[in-house]
Design a protein around this motif. Sequence first.
Motif, short mmCIF file in Angstrom:
data_model
loop_
_atom_site.label_atom_id
_atom_site.label_comp_id
_atom_site.label_asym_id
_atom_site.label_seq_id
_atom_site.Cartn_x
_atom_site.Cartn_y
_atom_site.Cartn_z
N ALA A 44 0.83 -1.21 0.00
CA ALA A 44 0.00 0.00 0.00
C ALA A 44 0.86 1.25 0.00
N GLU A 45 1.97 1.22 0.75
CA GLU A 45 2.89 2.36 0.74
C GLU A 45 3.40 2.63 -0.67
N ALA A 46 3.89 1.57 -1.31
CA ALA A 46 4.47 1.72 -2.64
C ALA A 46 3.43 2.23 -3.64
N GLU A 47 2.22 1.68 -3.54
CA GLU A 47 1.17 2.09 -4.47
C GLU A 47 0.75 3.54 -4.23
N GLY A 244 -4.08 -2.29 10.45
CA GLY A 244 -5.31 -1.94 9.74
C GLY A 244 -5.40 -2.54 8.36
N SER A 245 -4.97 -3.81 8.22
CA SER A 245 -4.99 -4.46 6.91
C SER A 245 -6.39 -4.92 6.53
N GLN A 263 -2.77 2.30 11.04
CA GLN A 263 -1.80 3.36 10.75
C GLN A 263 -1.93 3.66 9.26
N PRO A 264 -2.05 4.94 8.91
CA PRO A 264 -2.45 5.33 7.55
C PRO A 264 -1.32 5.21 6.53
N ALA A 265 -1.00 3.99 6.12
CA ALA A 265 0.14 3.74 5.24
C ALA A 265 0.01 4.47 3.90
N PHE A 309 -5.77 0.37 4.23
CA PHE A 309 -5.09 1.18 5.24
C PHE A 309 -5.58 2.63 5.26
N ALA A 310 -6.87 2.80 5.00
CA ALA A 310 -7.49 4.14 5.10
C ALA A 310 -8.95 3.96 5.44
#
Length: 313
Positions: A44-47, A244-245, A263-265, A309-310
């Motif tokens: 999710a971070e990378a995207e 939060g997956s 945690q808002p990745a 994650f949101a």
Amino acid sequence: MTVFTKMLLAGITAVTLGLSPVTASAADLIAIITPSHDNPFFKAEAEGAKAKAEALGYETIVLVHDDDANKQNQLVDTAIARGAKAIILDNAGSDASVAAVQKAKDAKIPSFLIDREINATGIAVAQIVSNNYQGATLGAEKFVELMGEEGNYVELVGREADINAGIRSKGYHDVIDQYPDMKMVSRQSANWSQTEAFAKMESILQANPDIKGVISGNDTMAMGAWAALTAAKRTDVIVVGFDGSNDVRDSILQGGIKATVLQPAYRQAELAVEQADKYLKTGSTGEDEKQLMDCVLITPENAGKLETFALTD
């Protein structure tokens, strides 16, 4: 030898030496480096970073270091050789990553760290991380409530070299240790891994068949623990995670895992790119280097609003 051939050979030599040849550079490239995308949090971070960078007009290169500091060092070399204008990094260890971030700085490439801090300041332009301590206290308070303030429990800890593992564990214990009838019977690292957590949980259950709860340093380990508990027909055990997956969201909605901490990745990665863009254009982010983003408790009441994650409206 033609001019083109000379330029090509010069470019190859420069890449080999870790320099920035004209033929390999990109005027608007942002390098995004994270741990393995096998973990949906890092994916999710990378995207999030990639989508935001491309929306702002940048080219991107997405690289994975697999929590290997040596590989991370090589990837930073790649970013330098490619002429990246900025690096978005979820690093491979708070101590082990200092040299790589310094190397990027020395090459005049600013780094914007997400999720994990490094044990140094003044090297990265920004370190944008979740407020892990605040999130851990939220998760621990819910865990204590679900446990009825008593009972034997297990803690699964993340990768020891990751500063977040220690911060979350401290947050858990600063709450749980206030309750004398809560007894920790085992505390083991499963290195953020679902597979390791499954194996550790199997062994812990054999040694401690009377456990009532498991509090986990991340959702991936929580899922591994829950799989082992389910296989052992111990779905009565209370499990609380952290991240939060979507997988844990689904488990919560199905009555399995009881809670997690978001945690808002995705947003964190977007913010890092926004600040990189501002820094490249103005020379400043307008923010402090270290920035904390608060976490949110996820329970059956709000789990339906959780996506990648949101929280949605």
